[in-house]
Design a protein around this motif. Structure first.
Motif, PDB file in Angstrom:
ATOM      1  N   VAL A   1       8.739   2.628  76.411  1.00 25.96           N
ATOM      2  CA  VAL A   1       9.108   1.259  76.049  1.00 25.96           C
ATOM      3  C   VAL A   1      10.615   1.095  76.223  1.00 25.96           C
ATOM      4  O   VAL A   1      11.395   1.985  75.852  1.00 25.96           O
ATOM      5  CB  VAL A   1       8.719   0.936  74.600  1.00 25.96           C
ATOM      6  N   ALA A   2      11.019  -0.030  76.792  1.00 30.12           N
ATOM      7  CA  ALA A   2      12.423  -0.449  76.806  1.00 30.12           C
ATOM      8  C   ALA A   2      12.513  -1.751  76.031  1.00 30.12           C
ATOM      9  O   ALA A   2      11.650  -2.620  76.174  1.00 30.12           O
ATOM     10  CB  ALA A   2      12.917  -0.623  78.239  1.00 30.12           C
ATOM     11  N   PHE A   3      13.528  -1.889  75.203  1.00 29.78           N
ATOM     12  CA  PHE A   3      13.586  -3.080  74.352  1.00 29.78           C
ATOM     13  C   PHE A   3      15.027  -3.528  74.122  1.00 29.78           C
ATOM     14  O   PHE A   3      15.982  -2.755  74.270  1.00 29.78           O
ATOM     15  CB  PHE A   3      12.912  -2.817  73.002  1.00 29.78           C
TER      16      PHE A   3
ATOM     17  N   ALA B   1      17.562   3.513  69.233  1.00 31.62           N
ATOM     18  CA  ALA B   1      18.276   2.285  69.573  1.00 31.62           C
ATOM     19  C   ALA B   1      19.755   2.429  69.264  1.00 31.62           C
ATOM     20  O   ALA B   1      20.150   3.170  68.346  1.00 31.62           O
ATOM     21  CB  ALA B   1      17.699   1.099  68.802  1.00 31.62           C
ATOM     22  N   VAL B   2      20.584   1.721  70.023  1.00 35.94           N
ATOM     23  CA  VAL B   2      22.035   1.706  69.810  1.00 35.94           C
ATOM     24  C   VAL B   2      22.475   0.275  69.542  1.00 35.94           C
ATOM     25  O   VAL B   2      21.911  -0.677  70.092  1.00 35.94           O
ATOM     26  CB  VAL B   2      22.781   2.277  71.028  1.00 35.94           C
TER      27      VAL B   2
ATOM     28  N   ARG C   1      16.597  -3.471  65.879  1.00 34.63           N
ATOM     29  CA  ARG C   1      16.798  -2.035  65.974  1.00 34.63           C
ATOM     30  C   ARG C   1      18.203  -1.722  66.507  1.00 34.63           C
ATOM     31  O   ARG C   1      18.748  -2.457  67.325  1.00 34.63           O
ATOM     32  CB  ARG C   1      15.726  -1.428  66.879  1.00 34.63           C
ATOM     33  N   GLY C   2      18.734  -0.606  66.055  1.00 36.57           N
ATOM     34  CA  GLY C   2      20.101  -0.228  66.390  1.00 36.57           C
ATOM     35  C   GLY C   2      21.041  -0.410  65.216  1.00 36.57           C
ATOM     36  O   GLY C   2      22.126   0.171  65.177  1.00 36.57           O
TER      37      GLY C   2
ATOM     38  N   ALA D   1      19.767  -2.317  71.618  1.00 36.92           N
ATOM     39  CA  ALA D   1      18.880  -1.988  72.741  1.00 36.92           C
ATOM     40  C   ALA D   1      18.508  -0.518  72.655  1.00 36.92           C
ATOM     41  O   ALA D   1      19.203   0.289  72.033  1.00 36.92           O
ATOM     42  CB  ALA D   1      19.551  -2.291  74.072  1.00 36.92           C
ATOM     43  N   GLY D   2      17.399  -0.178  73.294  1.00 34.89           N
ATOM     44  CA  GLY D   2      16.993   1.221  73.248  1.00 34.89           C
ATOM     45  C   GLY D   2      15.745   1.497  74.049  1.00 34.89           C
ATOM     46  O   GLY D   2      15.211   0.640  74.753  1.00 34.89           O
ATOM     47  N   LEU D   3      15.274   2.734  73.906  1.00 38.89           N
ATOM     48  CA  LEU D   3      14.073   3.220  74.569  1.00 38.89           C
ATOM     49  C   LEU D   3      13.147   3.835  73.533  1.00 38.89           C
ATOM     50  O   LEU D   3      13.598   4.275  72.468  1.00 38.89           O
ATOM     51  CB  LEU D   3      14.428   4.266  75.632  1.00 38.89           C
TER      52      LEU D   3
END
Length: 625
Positions: free
Chosen positions: A560-562, A602-603, A520-521, A584-586
């Motif tokens: 969620v944090a990932f 996500a970024v 993701r991102g 990474a993202g939330l």
């Protein structure tokens, strides 16, 4: 001369200073001792300072040598003297009430000792004056030696000489020698005995009474169970009732794990109920025993079938590959033996497809299913444009409770247009898959492991030239929940395609990374090789890693944090030394009865100039993995 009365009075007056001095000498160490006891109590485990809003103030303490922590906790839980009128019990209003309830607590604690096999143990209570007008309740526990089981035997009314399936000792059920005669152990082996009888032909077995004789001098206990076993039965015929149902009666008989003439076992009845429930055909299942006939116990199976058809609809959206809707129509029990046909239609900006999947369980053997599939699709992504038709058939076998394997054959016709030009493929494949699954939920797992190993050799032609390659892939995830609301999820993916060149592999068969279910991102399929126009080319290998922390903040809301990492590579095999693209993202999760709705933002942490957007948004049903 003084009178005797006057002499006694004078002697008393002369002795008074001496008595006062003696009292002071005695009181000083007692006061010091009281202060030491109070300090010791405040530091001792099990001390509580309780000042109820109403009633007298008091503290409690359990004193005694070598009291195990678990036993001390059980004794504390047995108290009725608790702060703030817990459990609806008001605090004592007078000192007499405090003493009476302290004695009742001591009796309750003594029962705790007995339940943990300290039959010669004792508990006494005392109430002492403390500072500030409060009181201290001290429970003095003396454990004594622990009582061990010497004999644990069974006696059966109506069977004085025993009989088949009638155990005579708990040793036959796994009781180890020199075990403490705790209440939990006695109850456990009582239940094991009754369960053993229910599974060995005695469906009416029940406990009449239990006798425990303790030899305090030897710290040994003799336990006897008095049981009414009743008559021993074998299974009679299965009497199946399924009014207005499509399921064939002989198919239901195939699912029954008990067979006529075999010794009755309640476990087999439960296993049959689980097997019927596992078909997904029935909304109601009831199994009961009919009247016995000549030592045989017929089993009445009453079934209520579900509606045979189900329609499903789904939506998804991401800022990279746009929106999409999907739907399916499922018809169960087409031919009366749990066959299932599922027709699916998916319309999205990237791909439009129509699919048909057929499953026939218990094909040739009980643990094997026949699977057939058909797909026609058009895909238009930044990586390629492809039209394809694909069909396949396979056998899936349950190898164990956690392992499943499948082997099949596929055939596909496809035409792919990408940076290599327009290429037509005609390929046969022989997919082999091995799956391991201990996860506790399909859409929202919180514990367990999932792993899939797959390999498919392909044979055929690419633009009328012979083409052969093999695709291998391993995907695994695991879930850990240290506390009820928090779950850590980990995923890894590794794949390789043994092909001479990427162009030998159809676009839809190559490896890609990037997107909502990958890294993701980054845009859909964008975490990998790019052509001159910064369009993805796909690769012959891939490596991915994902970590999520899922916290369920409220009943229906989770956060969620990932962090995700991965990339596809043009070379044959990825290397752990190769650079990965990280994102990474939330995210938010809205929990519904059919699974969580997912929203992730996500970024890209390795943002490439003129390639990657500042962020990506993903919306779908179910967790990312």
């Amino acid at each position: 001369m003084d009178s005797p009365i006057e002499n006694r009075s004078n002697r008393k007056r002369r002795a008074l200073p001496f008595l006062l001095a003696l009292a002071a000498l005695v009181a000083a160490p007692l006061c010091a001792h009281a202060q030491e006891e109070k300090a010791e109590a405040e530091n001792a485990e099990g001390f509580s300072w309780e000042r109820p809003e109403e009633g007298i103030a008091f503290s409690t303490r359990i004193a005694g040598r070598r009291i195990p922590d678990y036993l001390r906790e059980l004794m504390q839980n047995a108290r009725s003297l608790k702060p703030d009128a817990e459990d609806g019990v008001p605090p004592p209003a007078t000192l007499a009430q405090l003493r009476r309830r302290a004695e009742e607590d001591a009796d309750a604690m003594k029962e705790v000792l007995r339940s943990e096999a300290y039959y010669s143990g004792s508990v006494s209570s005392s109430v002492r004056q403390a500072e500030g007008g409060s009181f201290e309740v001290v429970y003095l526990a003396v454990l004594g030696p622990r009582t061990m089981i010497r004999n644990f035997t069974m006696k059966y009314s109506g069977h004085p000489d025993g009989g088949p399936g009638l155990v005579e000792s708990a040793v036959e059920l796994g009781l180890q020698p020199e075990r403490a005669a705790t209440a939990a152990r006695v109850i456990d082996f009582t239940q094991k005995t009754i369960t053993h009888l229910h599974n060995n032909g005695y469906p009416d077995a029940k406990l009449d009474r239990r006798r425990v004789i303790v030899d305090l001098s030897a710290s040994l206990a003799d336990i006897t169970l008095f049981i009414t076993a009743g008559e021993r039965y074998v299974f009679g015929p299965a009497l199946i009732s399924n009014e207005d149902g499509r399921t064939e009666t002989d198919y239901v008989r195939e699912l029954t794990t008990f067979k006529e003439g075999k010794v009755y076992s309640r476990a087999e009845v439960d296993a049959t109920q689980d097997a019927l429930r596992g078909t997904g055909l029935f909304s109601g299942i009831a199994i009961s025993s009919a009247d016995p006939e000549a030592g045989a116990l017929p089993q009445r199976i009453e079934l209520t079938e579900r509606e045979p058809r189900t329609v499903r609809l789904g939506v998804k959206w991401s800022s990279a590959d746009g929106a999409g809707v999907s739907g399916s129509w499922e018809h169960r029990n087409i031919f009366g033996r749990a066959e299932k046909l599922t027709l699916g239609l998916s319309i999205a900006e990237v791909e439009q497809s129509a699919t048909a999947d057929f499953r026939k369980p218990r094909f040739l053997r009980p643990d094997q299913s026949l699977l057939a599939s058909f797909e026609i699709a058009h895909e238009d992504s930044d990586a390629y444009k492809e039209d394809r038709v694909k069909a396949g058939v396979s056998l899936e076998r349950v190898l164990s409770e956690t392992w499943t394997g499948s082997l099949g054959v596929t055939f596909q016709l496809s035409e792919t247009e990408d940076s290599n030009g327009r290429i037509a493929y005609q390929l046969f494949g022989v997919p082999l898959t091995l799956k391991y699954d201990t996860a506790d939920d399909i859409l929202d797992p919180t514990k367990g492991i999932r792993a899939t190993l797959s390999g498919t050799p392909y044979f055929g032609a690419s633009d009328e030239k012979p083409s052969t390659f093999t695709k291998l892939e391993a995907v695994g995830s695991t879930y850990l929940t240290p506390v009820e609301e928090l779950t850590f999820a980990f995923r890894g993916r590794y794949g390789m395609i043994a092909a001479g060149d990427t162009a030998d592999v159809p676009g839809s068969t190559r490896f890609y990374a990037g997107g909502g279910g990958s890294v993701r991102g980054y845009g859909y399929q964008m975490a990998g090789p790019l052509d001159a126009q910064n369009d993805p080319e796909g690769g012959r290998s891939v490596l991915e890693a994902n970590v999520e922390a899922r916290y369920r903040a409220f009943e229906n809301i989770g956060v969620v944090a990932f962090i995700d990492g991965g990339q596809a590579y043009d070379k044959l095999t990825p290397s752990f030394s190769d650079e990965l693209l990280w994102g990474a993202g939330l995210g938010l999760r809205y929990y519904t009865p059919i699974g969580p709705v997912r929203l992730d933002v996500a970024v890209p942490l390795n943002r490439r100039k003129n390639v990657d957007d500042a962020f990506q948004i993903y919306v779908s049903l179910g967790q990312a993995f």
